[in-house]
Write an enzyme that holds these catalytic residues in place. Structure first.
Site, PDB file in Angstrom:
ATOM      1  N   ASN A  60     -27.119 -10.185  17.440  1.00 37.63           N
ATOM      2  CA  ASN A  60     -27.411 -10.187  18.877  1.00 37.63           C
ATOM      3  C   ASN A  60     -26.154  -9.901  19.681  1.00 37.63           C
ATOM      4  O   ASN A  60     -25.055 -10.354  19.338  1.00 37.63           O
ATOM      5  CB  ASN A  60     -28.109 -11.481  19.317  1.00 37.63           C
ATOM      6  CG  ASN A  60     -27.394 -12.740  18.908  1.00 37.63           C
ATOM      7  OD1 ASN A  60     -26.707 -12.768  17.894  1.00 37.63           O
ATOM      8  ND2 ASN A  60     -27.548 -13.786  19.691  1.00 37.63           N
ATOM      9  N   GLU A  62     -24.974 -10.153  23.535  1.00 37.98           N
ATOM     10  CA  GLU A  62     -25.328 -10.668  24.860  1.00 37.98           C
ATOM     11  C   GLU A  62     -24.485  -9.997  25.947  1.00 37.98           C
ATOM     12  O   GLU A  62     -23.553  -9.253  25.658  1.00 37.98           O
ATOM     13  CB  GLU A  62     -25.171 -12.194  24.864  1.00 37.98           C
ATOM     14  CG  GLU A  62     -26.124 -12.833  23.859  1.00 37.98           C
ATOM     15  CD  GLU A  62     -26.121 -14.356  23.893  1.00 37.98           C
ATOM     16  OE1 GLU A  62     -25.236 -14.963  24.533  1.00 37.98           O
ATOM     17  OE2 GLU A  62     -27.017 -14.938  23.259  1.00 37.98           O
ATOM     18  N   CYS A  71     -31.379  -8.395  21.027  1.00 37.52           N
ATOM     19  CA  CYS A  71     -31.547  -9.231  19.832  1.00 37.52           C
ATOM     20  C   CYS A  71     -31.005  -8.521  18.588  1.00 37.52           C
ATOM     21  O   CYS A  71     -30.905  -7.287  18.549  1.00 37.52           O
ATOM     22  CB  CYS A  71     -33.022  -9.530  19.596  1.00 37.52           C
ATOM     23  SG  CYS A  71     -33.771 -10.623  20.804  1.00 37.52           S
ATOM     24  N   GLU A  73     -32.467  -8.128  15.718  1.00 40.75           N
ATOM     25  CA  GLU A  73     -33.463  -7.287  15.044  1.00 40.75           C
ATOM     26  C   GLU A  73     -33.507  -5.886  15.638  1.00 40.75           C
ATOM     27  O   GLU A  73     -33.556  -4.883  14.936  1.00 40.75           O
ATOM     28  CB  GLU A  73     -34.869  -7.910  15.148  1.00 40.75           C
ATOM     29  CG  GLU A  73     -35.015  -9.246  14.459  1.00 40.75           C
ATOM     30  CD  GLU A  73     -34.645 -10.436  15.348  1.00 40.75           C
ATOM     31  OE1 GLU A  73     -33.761 -10.305  16.217  1.00 40.75           O
ATOM     32  OE2 GLU A  73     -35.256 -11.508  15.153  1.00 40.75           O
ATOM     33  N   CYS A 111     -38.536 -12.748  18.183  1.00 39.90           N
ATOM     34  CA  CYS A 111     -39.170 -12.864  19.501  1.00 39.90           C
ATOM     35  C   CYS A 111     -40.261 -11.792  19.650  1.00 39.90           C
ATOM     36  O   CYS A 111     -40.352 -10.854  18.851  1.00 39.90           O
ATOM     37  CB  CYS A 111     -38.124 -12.740  20.607  1.00 39.90           C
ATOM     38  SG  CYS A 111     -37.617 -11.044  20.950  1.00 39.90           S
ATOM     39  N   CYS A 114     -39.101  -8.110  19.838  1.00 36.62           N
ATOM     40  CA  CYS A 114     -38.660  -7.576  18.542  1.00 36.62           C
ATOM     41  C   CYS A 114     -39.848  -7.305  17.621  1.00 36.62           C
ATOM     42  O   CYS A 114     -39.851  -6.328  16.875  1.00 36.62           O
ATOM     43  CB  CYS A 114     -37.677  -8.531  17.884  1.00 36.62           C
ATOM     44  SG  CYS A 114     -36.061  -8.505  18.685  1.00 36.62           S
TER      45      CYS A 114
HETATM   46  N1  THU Z   1     -32.271 -13.701  19.556  1.00 35.31           N
HETATM   47  C1  THU Z   1     -32.270 -12.762  18.571  1.00 35.31           C
HETATM   48  O1  THU Z   1     -31.273 -12.069  18.339  1.00 35.31           O
HETATM   49  N2  THU Z   1     -33.394 -12.606  17.837  1.00 35.31           N
HETATM   50  C2  THU Z   1     -34.536 -13.341  18.017  1.00 35.31           C
HETATM   51  O2  THU Z   1     -35.521 -13.078  17.346  1.00 35.31           O
HETATM   52  C3  THU Z   1     -34.557 -14.445  18.966  1.00 35.31           C
HETATM   53  C4  THU Z   1     -33.406 -14.525  19.884  1.00 35.31           C
HETATM   54  C5  THU Z   1     -31.061 -13.872  20.352  1.00 35.31           C
HETATM   55  C6  THU Z   1     -31.156 -13.389  21.782  1.00 35.31           C
HETATM   56  C7  THU Z   1     -30.104 -14.223  22.452  1.00 35.31           C
HETATM   57  O3  THU Z   1     -28.849 -13.567  22.291  1.00 35.31           O
HETATM   58  C8  THU Z   1     -30.070 -15.515  21.649  1.00 35.31           C
HETATM   59  O4  THU Z   1     -30.717 -15.242  20.417  1.00 35.31           O
HETATM   60  C9  THU Z   1     -30.767 -16.686  22.336  1.00 35.31           C
HETATM   61  O5  THU Z   1     -32.050 -16.339  22.713  1.00 35.31           O
END
Ligand code: THU
Length: 160
Positions: A60, A62, A71, A73, A111, A114
């Site tokens: 991920n 940010e 994310c 994925e 999520c 994704c």
């Molecule tokens: N996140 C992911 O990378 N994948 C997921 O399936 C769920 C959430 C990340 C997004 C964000 O950077 C952090 O987790 C908190 O939501």
């Protein structure tokens, strides 16, 4: 008329995973170390195995402008599809580390956004993508993205 949707998946221990799946999970774990998550402190890593044997990793990313982040994925699957468009993803492994640096104790399901992005890949290649959700207590093996996203929206729905 009432209808029901049943999701089939397995919960396995580390010892029950085969060598290839263990290797993919190890790559996902390593990818989580390079995640950029200063805001959530939740470091997600994933690894995608393609049908030519190549493994792509992602994590991920940010951003101070929160919606700009991506994310793990989608980082990985979009990289895979932009660099190896002729090779179907066959398995994706996903895991995460929490603020304390330890890996999660419960599997992390991707999520909704994704799931939709991963589903597109199944439709492009007409092949199921296995999903491995690793945690320190158990790993879920989900046979395909379809299992995670029933009643799905696909391009065919726009054809009338
Ligand atoms: N996140 C992911 O990378 N994948 C997921 O399936 C769920 C959430 C990340 C997004 C964000 O950077 C952090 O987790 C908190 O939501």
């Amino acid at each position: 008329m009432k209808k029901q949707i049943i999701v089939n998946y397995e919960s396995v221990s580390w010892e029950q995973l085969d060598q290839q799946d263990r290797e993919l999970i190890e790559k996902a774990k390593t990818a989580s170390l390079y995640s950029y998550a200063p805001f959530s402190q939740f470091h997600v890593g994933c690894a995608v195995r393609l049908d030519n044997g190549i493994i792509i990793t992602g994590n991920n990313q940010e951003n101070a402008s929160f919606p700009c982040g991506t994310c793990a994925e989608r980082s990985a699957i979009f990289y895979a599809h932009s660099n190896y468009p002729d090779h179907a993803p066959t398995t994706i492994a996903i895991t995460a580390r929490q603020q304390d640096g330890n890996f999660i104790k419960q599997p992390l399901p991707p999520c909704g956004a994704c799931r939709q992005a991963l589903l597109e890949m199944e439709h492009i290649y007409l092949k199921p993508m296995r999903i491995l959700l690793y945690s320190t207590t158990e790993t879920f093996i989900i046979p395909s993205v379809q299992d995670l996203l029933p009643l799905q929206f696909t391009a065919s729905m726009m054809e009338g």
